[in-house]
Design a protein around this motif. Structure first.
Motif, PDB file in Angstrom:
ATOM      1  N   ILE A   1       3.981  -8.436   4.552  1.00 42.76           N
ATOM      2  CA  ILE A   1       2.741  -9.009   4.211  1.00 42.76           C
ATOM      3  C   ILE A   1       2.125  -8.391   3.356  1.00 42.76           C
ATOM      4  CG2 ILE A   1       0.480  -9.225   5.231  1.00 42.76           C
ATOM      5  CD1 ILE A   1       1.679 -10.724   8.083  1.00 42.76           C
ATOM      6  N   SER A   2       1.706  -6.850   3.182  1.00 38.73           N
ATOM      7  CA  SER A   2       1.215  -6.535   2.759  1.00 38.73           C
ATOM      8  C   SER A   2       2.096  -6.413   0.842  1.00 38.73           C
ATOM      9  CB  SER A   2       0.960  -4.488   3.613  1.00 38.73           C
ATOM     10  OG  SER A   2      -0.039  -4.070   1.865  1.00 38.73           O
ATOM     11  N   GLU A   3       3.320  -5.963   0.965  1.00 40.34           N
ATOM     12  CA  GLU A   3       3.606  -5.966  -0.116  1.00 40.34           C
ATOM     13  C   GLU A   3       3.739  -7.656  -0.660  1.00 40.34           C
ATOM     14  OE1 GLU A   3       7.511  -4.794   0.939  1.00 40.34           O
ATOM     15  OE2 GLU A   3       6.768  -2.547   0.872  1.00 40.34           O
TER      16      GLU A   3
ATOM     17  N   PHE B   1      10.151  -5.413  19.867  1.00 39.06           N
ATOM     18  CA  PHE B   1       9.030  -6.009  19.010  1.00 39.06           C
ATOM     19  C   PHE B   1       7.999  -5.128  18.244  1.00 39.06           C
ATOM     20  CE2 PHE B   1       9.494  -9.224  23.012  1.00 39.06           C
ATOM     21  CZ  PHE B   1      11.373  -9.882  22.106  1.00 39.06           C
ATOM     22  N   ALA B   2       7.419  -4.283  18.280  1.00 38.88           N
ATOM     23  CA  ALA B   2       6.874  -3.537  17.858  1.00 38.88           C
ATOM     24  C   ALA B   2       7.920  -3.268  16.689  1.00 38.88           C
ATOM     25  CB  ALA B   2       6.217  -1.848  19.067  1.00 38.88           C
ATOM     26  N   SER B   3       8.395  -2.960  16.357  1.00 34.36           N
ATOM     27  CA  SER B   3       9.323  -2.623  15.602  1.00 34.36           C
ATOM     28  C   SER B   3       9.368  -3.307  13.904  1.00 34.36           C
ATOM     29  CB  SER B   3      10.737  -2.188  15.020  1.00 34.36           C
ATOM     30  OG  SER B   3      11.430  -1.744  14.154  1.00 34.36           O
ATOM     31  N   GLN B   4       9.338  -5.345  15.024  1.00 32.51           N
ATOM     32  CA  GLN B   4       9.109  -6.406  13.841  1.00 32.51           C
ATOM     33  C   GLN B   4       7.737  -6.441  13.685  1.00 32.51           C
ATOM     34  OE1 GLN B   4      10.964  -9.282  16.837  1.00 32.51           O
ATOM     35  NE2 GLN B   4      13.098  -8.328  16.168  1.00 32.51           N
ATOM     36  N   ILE B   5       6.879  -6.343  14.149  1.00 37.17           N
ATOM     37  CA  ILE B   5       5.975  -6.066  13.950  1.00 37.17           C
ATOM     38  C   ILE B   5       5.433  -5.028  12.594  1.00 37.17           C
ATOM     39  CG2 ILE B   5       3.297  -5.799  14.672  1.00 37.17           C
ATOM     40  CD1 ILE B   5       4.474  -7.404  17.429  1.00 37.17           C
ATOM     41  N   ARG B   6       5.864  -4.341  12.714  1.00 34.79           N
ATOM     42  CA  ARG B   6       5.343  -3.629  11.971  1.00 34.79           C
ATOM     43  C   ARG B   6       6.086  -3.480  10.802  1.00 34.79           C
ATOM     44  NH1 ARG B   6       7.702   2.974  13.288  1.00 34.79           N
ATOM     45  NH2 ARG B   6       9.632   1.436  12.631  1.00 34.79           N
ATOM     46  N   ASP B   7       7.795  -4.009  10.795  1.00 36.86           N
ATOM     47  CA  ASP B   7       7.893  -3.806   9.354  1.00 36.86           C
ATOM     48  C   ASP B   7       7.008  -6.060   9.240  1.00 36.86           C
ATOM     49  OD1 ASP B   7       9.747  -2.275   9.851  1.00 36.86           O
ATOM     50  OD2 ASP B   7      11.073  -3.478  10.540  1.00 36.86           O
ATOM     51  N   ALA B   8       6.879  -6.506   9.965  1.00 31.49           N
ATOM     52  CA  ALA B   8       6.185  -8.068   9.482  1.00 31.49           C
ATOM     53  C   ALA B   8       5.281  -6.977   8.524  1.00 31.49           C
ATOM     54  CB  ALA B   8       6.052  -8.716  10.092  1.00 31.49           C
ATOM     55  N   ALA B   9       4.381  -6.315   9.179  1.00 33.93           N
ATOM     56  CA  ALA B   9       2.835  -6.123   8.653  1.00 33.93           C
ATOM     57  C   ALA B   9       3.054  -5.386   7.094  1.00 33.93           C
ATOM     58  CB  ALA B   9       2.602  -5.419   9.355  1.00 33.93           C
TER      59      ALA B   9
END
Length: 123
Positions: A95-97, A84-92
């Motif tokens: 969002i930034s991109e 889940f942390a990996s998925q959150i990091r990827d989603a962040a």
């Protein structure tokens, strides 16, 4: 779910997680076998017991470790948390991109960066 196997990494991880719940003797024998990569014969010779005695003790310890994981599930919960942390990091990052491409809001980028860093810390 963990799969039983010969000298697999899961047992070493289970030892780290639940090893203190084993007897001192069980813990030392299973650590010799899995973490120090000693053979049953080498352990038997070092400990002054039979090879069969070492094997039986290791099998009992393995069973206890798997039973503890099946009941408590700490390792599985940690694996899910990492996923889940990996998925959150990827989603962040996404969002930034996306923000950079379409909106370029400094506030969104700053918050996405905080989310990314926090998720990275969890990993």
């Amino acid at each position: 779910m963990l799969a039983k196997g010969i000298k697999n990494l899961d047992v070493s991880i289970l030892i780290d997680c639940y090893g203190n719940l084993l007897t001192e003797k069980q813990r030392s024998l299973i650590e010799y076998y899995y973490n120090d990569d000693l053979s049953l014969s080498e352990i038997a010779e070092n400990e002054g017991i039979t090879r069969q005695g070492v094997r039986d003790a290791i099998k009992r310890a393995e069973t206890q470790l798997y039973d503890l994981e099946n009941k408590l599930g700490f390792l599985e919960k940690q694996r899910r948390l990492n996923e889940f942390a990996s998925q959150i990091r990827d989603a962040a990052m996404e969002i930034s991109e996306y923000n950079y491409r379409y909106g370029c809001s400094r506030e969104i980028n700053e918050r996405a960066k905080v989310i990314y860093e926090l998720a990275s810390e969890l990993l």
